[in-house]
Design an enzyme around this catalytic site. Structure first.
Site, short mmCIF file in Angstrom:
data_model
loop_
_atom_site.label_atom_id
_atom_site.label_comp_id
_atom_site.label_asym_id
_atom_site.label_seq_id
_atom_site.Cartn_x
_atom_site.Cartn_y
_atom_site.Cartn_z
N GLU A 1 0.85 -1.19 0.00
CA GLU A 1 0.00 0.00 0.00
C GLU A 1 0.89 1.24 0.00
OE1 GLU A 1 -2.66 0.40 3.30
OE2 GLU A 1 -3.57 -1.57 3.01
N GLU B 1 -13.79 5.92 -0.20
CA GLU B 1 -14.65 5.02 0.57
C GLU B 1 -15.37 5.80 1.66
OE1 GLU B 1 -12.44 1.00 1.12
OE2 GLU B 1 -10.91 2.57 0.99
N LYS C 1 -15.23 5.00 5.80
CA LYS C 1 -13.95 4.92 6.51
C LYS C 1 -13.78 6.09 7.46
CE LYS C 1 -10.60 2.78 5.30
NZ LYS C 1 -9.86 2.85 4.04
N GLU D 1 -9.43 9.41 5.67
CA GLU D 1 -9.29 8.10 5.02
C GLU D 1 -10.39 7.82 4.00
OE1 GLU D 1 -8.17 4.77 7.31
OE2 GLU D 1 -6.94 5.94 8.69
#
Length: 390
Positions: free
Chosen positions: A314, A363, A366, A371
């Protein structure tokens, strides 16, 4: 597919060196900092902090033109993480088609979702599939590991290109399930070997660079912390014996924001002038990312992992809701990262670094707010940046 929804919050407190003198420049440590881990649906992904120093005593940094720009970039070593903590994301079939439309040839998923594995069939996309931390204890059992491999790997192997099985994600030695990581790796490897797939699929785990000691700068003195050694060194031995890489989540963004007073944004975005490169012995460092990766390589060498390669599982930069979190900076980071990893680090020159950008989509489920903004695409499949994967 995981049947439960759970959250994991992790706080990492960082306190580094006050000051060192090395090769004619000063090195300062991190302030204390922490980051909340994300609520996850069907997977746990992570954005890890690095206990990492920074070079100071450099009075100015020159902003260079963005690397990459509009020219095509050959990025065979670059994939994208597919995390799905969102209530408005495309279907698995649409996701796979979006990867194909953008010539993204590698995908990391955080658990073996039946929907995504079915959608991947015949796509020719190489896949890193994870076993969540909550499932580690279960697959320590040899029979359970064999069942997991049969159900999630062998059932799809004729039509899906599996690359790695990642046993756990960002496990810290103090976590209650830390003792299951190596036994689970061994059990899954045994099941993969019994299926005669050990040369086709490598078994590993994903770590945070927070396992490095607080004094891991400059990179050449990188080492695992005393707390982490008992946990990571037997894993490194396994990886070395079986030719598997170590997967690591590397986020210069969080290191930069924690030490923004002592490090340049240019250094975090791969844009520092070569004239201001930071020297470490015979090596010169123009970016925070390469410093972080080489610190991990130095730690591996000290732990018997000289031949163990690193896969960046990541790395990303948010586009909103944080210090230096803008569309411009995030786009610069992703473009420059794609370019940089093609040629390796000073410690491993000429060797492309397999890297997975985080993440495919913004997203909306999150926490914390920052985030929610690591996606390369919006949930309606619109690109946020001009990136080239072919």
């Amino acid at each position: 597919m995981a049947s439960s929804i759970f959250s994991k919050f992790c706080s990492v407190s960082l306190l580094l060196l006050g000051a060192l003198i090395s090769a004619g420049f000063r090195i300062f440590g991190l302030k204390s900092g922490n980051m909340a881990m994300a609520l996850a649906i069907e997977e746990v992904d992570s954005m890890a902090l690095l206990p990492f120093g920074s070079a100071s005593g450099i009075d100015s940094f020159v902003r260079l033109p963005q690397c990459g720009g509009p020219r095509p970039t050959v990025a065979e070593s670059v994939g994208v993480c597919y995390a799905s903590s969102g209530s408005n994301l495309p279907s698995a079939t649409e996701v796979v088609q979006l990867y194909k439309n953008n010539s993204i040839g590698k995908m990391r998923i955080y658990n073996p979702s039946e929907a995504i594995l079915n959608a991947l069939q015949g796509s020719n996309i190489e896949v890193v599939v994870g076993i969540p931390n909550t499932d580690l204890e279960h697959v320590v059992n040899l029979s359970s590991a064999a069942n997991w491999v049969q159900r999630n790997i062998q059932a799809y192997i004729s039509h899906v290109k599996f690359r790695y099985i990642a046993i756990g994600n960002d496990v810290h030695p103090s976590d209650s399930f830390a003792g299951y990581v190596l036994p689970a790796i061994r059990s899954i490897y045994g099941a993969i070997s019994a299926a005669n797939l050990q040369d086709q699929i490598k078994v590993s785990t994903v770590i945070s660079i927070s396992l490095l000691s607080n004094s891991s700068f400059p990179p050449s003195i990188g080492s695992f912390s005393s707390e982490a050694r008992g946990f990571i060194e037997p894993i490194v031995s396994f990886l070395a014996e079986n030719g598997s890489p170590l997967l690591a989540n590397v986020y210069p963004y969080f290191t930069y924001t924690d030490i923004a007073r002592t490090i340049s944004l240019d250094y975090a975005l791969f844009m520092q002038s070569p004239a201001l490169a930071i020297r470490d012995g015979n090596f010169m460092y123009n970016s925070l990312f390469e410093s972080m990766v080489d610190a991990l390589y130095a730690a591996l060498e000290k732990s018997g992992g000289n031949e163990v390669s690193i896969v960046i599982s990541e790395s990303g930069w948010p586009s909103s809701e944080g210090t230096a979190a803008t569309i411009e900076n995030a786009g610069t980071y992703y473009r420059n990262l794609i370019n940089f990893v093609q040629s390796g680090t000073p410690r491993r020159p000429g060797r492309a670094i397999e890297t997975y950008l985080f993440s495919m989509f913004d997203e909306n489920l999150k926490p914390p707010e920052i985030e929610k903004h690591f996606g390369l695409f919006t949930p309606n499949k619109k690109p946020k940046y001009q990136l080239s994967f072919s």
